[in-house]
Enzyme design. Structure first.
Site, PDB file in Angstrom:
ATOM      1  N   GLY A  13       0.807  -1.210   0.000  1.00  0.00           N
ATOM      2  CA  GLY A  13       0.000   0.000   0.000  1.00  0.00           C
ATOM      3  C   GLY A  13       0.840   1.259   0.000  1.00  0.00           C
ATOM      4  O   GLY A  13       0.530   2.238  -0.701  1.00  0.00           O
ATOM      5  N   GLY A  44       3.491  -6.826  -6.440  1.00  0.00           N
ATOM      6  CA  GLY A  44       4.219  -7.051  -5.205  1.00  0.00           C
ATOM      7  C   GLY A  44       5.123  -5.889  -4.831  1.00  0.00           C
ATOM      8  O   GLY A  44       4.823  -4.727  -5.101  1.00  0.00           O
ATOM      9  N   LYS A  72      -7.856 -11.800 -11.105  1.00  0.00           N
ATOM     10  CA  LYS A  72      -6.667 -11.887 -10.258  1.00  0.00           C
ATOM     11  C   LYS A  72      -6.578 -13.249  -9.578  1.00  0.00           C
ATOM     12  O   LYS A  72      -5.488 -13.796  -9.376  1.00  0.00           O
ATOM     13  CB  LYS A  72      -6.680 -10.768  -9.212  1.00  0.00           C
ATOM     14  CG  LYS A  72      -5.496 -10.773  -8.242  1.00  0.00           C
ATOM     15  CD  LYS A  72      -4.153 -10.719  -8.963  1.00  0.00           C
ATOM     16  CE  LYS A  72      -2.971 -10.372  -8.107  1.00  0.00           C
ATOM     17  NZ  LYS A  72      -2.889 -10.895  -6.763  1.00  0.00           N
ATOM     18  N   GLU A 105       0.023 -18.632 -11.350  1.00  0.00           N
ATOM     19  CA  GLU A 105       1.300 -18.364 -10.677  1.00  0.00           C
ATOM     20  C   GLU A 105       1.728 -19.564  -9.830  1.00  0.00           C
ATOM     21  O   GLU A 105       2.903 -19.944  -9.826  1.00  0.00           O
ATOM     22  CB  GLU A 105       1.135 -17.125  -9.810  1.00  0.00           C
ATOM     23  CG  GLU A 105       2.338 -16.713  -8.995  1.00  0.00           C
ATOM     24  CD  GLU A 105       1.989 -15.553  -8.085  1.00  0.00           C
ATOM     25  OE1 GLU A 105       1.875 -15.777  -6.852  1.00  0.00           O
ATOM     26  OE2 GLU A 105       1.800 -14.438  -8.598  1.00  0.00           O
TER      27      GLU A 105
END
Length: 303
Positions: free
Chosen positions: A12, A122, A172, A179
């Site tokens: 964030g 990330g 996502k 992933e």
């Protein structure tokens, strides 16, 4: 344009910085004072309460949540009474898409728009930009386009309005399932090479070779090469792999839609297996082999 960032963990905070670098004025809030201080030191304004955050933003407001999925509802409980019709809430975390649809309906009851934004990038997002998969109504997404352009690798790539509310977090979720499978394949391949003592392979060297021209090159491989250069035998790293939920949701969705997804499913099961210190199933297998074939049992006391 101005926005409020709620949740100043590493990701964030990095997003707040990137927004500000992209010309978006950001005010950040986190219940933890250390997180606020760290962001202040990077030149981003912060406040000590949600009330102050809402008051600091011009109307109609944009509030971006970067909090764990388990506290999104609690965050909305505190936030919604402070908002006005026309405000927009963005959930940029990894929430289950069905819950995002429910949250959008809840926000709509008081005229607040809700956008679910699947966010990938990330800790490297500040440098590289974030990949953004956005779900929501056309008008709200278009209004927030400057934010998405500032966060993405470039204004014209790395972000897309993929569909209505829920579509962003669904995309996502599948992204993270893929992933899992990619990471598992790399891990198994490097484990196989590490086990071939005859050749004494330099795994960092091979990873570096694969990064250039190979069909298996990827950002995950780039990161793997860096990790192996720093720590060739992965010393000090426990064989324990967490999952944050998206892989489980992907597998459940595949079953619900009758879509075979064996690689993603097995990669999730391998993560669960990594956490077993004294596997009962493996001990049961050893016991069965002994029962039907008289095969020797390796005892836990070394005998």
């Amino acid at each position: 344009m101005q926005a409020g960032m709620i949740g100043l963990g590493r990701m964030g905070a990095n997003m707040a910085q990137r927004l500000q670098l992209g010309g978006v004025a950001v005010t950040g809030y986190d219940p933890g004072e250390p997180a606020r201080i760290q962001l202040q030191e990077k030149g981003v304004a912060t406040v000590a309460s949600l009330q102050e955050l809402v008051q600091a933003l011009p109307t109609p407001r944009v509030l971006w949540l970067m909090v764990p999925s388990k506290v999104v509802d609690a965050s909305l409980d505190s936030l919604l009474p402070l908002l006005d019709e026309g405000d927009v809430v963005v959930d940029g975390g990894n929430s289950w898409y069905r819950e995002s649809q429910g949250r959008a309906a809840r926000c709509a009851q008081q005229g607040v728009a809700f956008i679910d934004c699947g966010t990938s990038g990330g800790v490297w997002g500040l440098q590289e930009g974030y990949c953004l998969m956005i779900g929501g109504d056309d008008a709200s997404v278009q209004r927030l386009a400057p934010l998405f352009q500032a966060l993405a690798p470039a204004a014209d790539r790395g972000w897309a309005h993929v569909g209505p509310v829920g579509a962003g977090h669904f995309s996502k979720m599948v992204h993270n399932g893929i992933e899992y499978g990619m990471m598992q394949a790399y891990a198994e391949g490097f484990a196989l090479m590490q086990k071939k003592a005859e050749f004494d392979l330099d795994l960092g060297q091979i990873a570096e070779v694969w990064r250039h021209g190979s069909v298996v090159r990827s950002w995950l491989l780039d990161l793997s090469a860096d990790a192996l250069q720093r720590n060739p035998v992965l010393e000090g790293i426990a064989p324990y792999v967490e999952d944050s939920g998206e892989g489980r949701w992907t597998v459940a969705e595949a079953i619900d839609l009758d879509v075979p997804a064996p690689v993603i499913t097995l990669s999730l099961l391998e993560r669960l297996r990594s956490r077993e210190k004294n596997s009962f199933s493996d001990r049961m297998l050893a016991a069965m082999r002994n029962e039907f074939g008289g095969h020797a049992i390796k005892r836990s006391d070394g005998a």
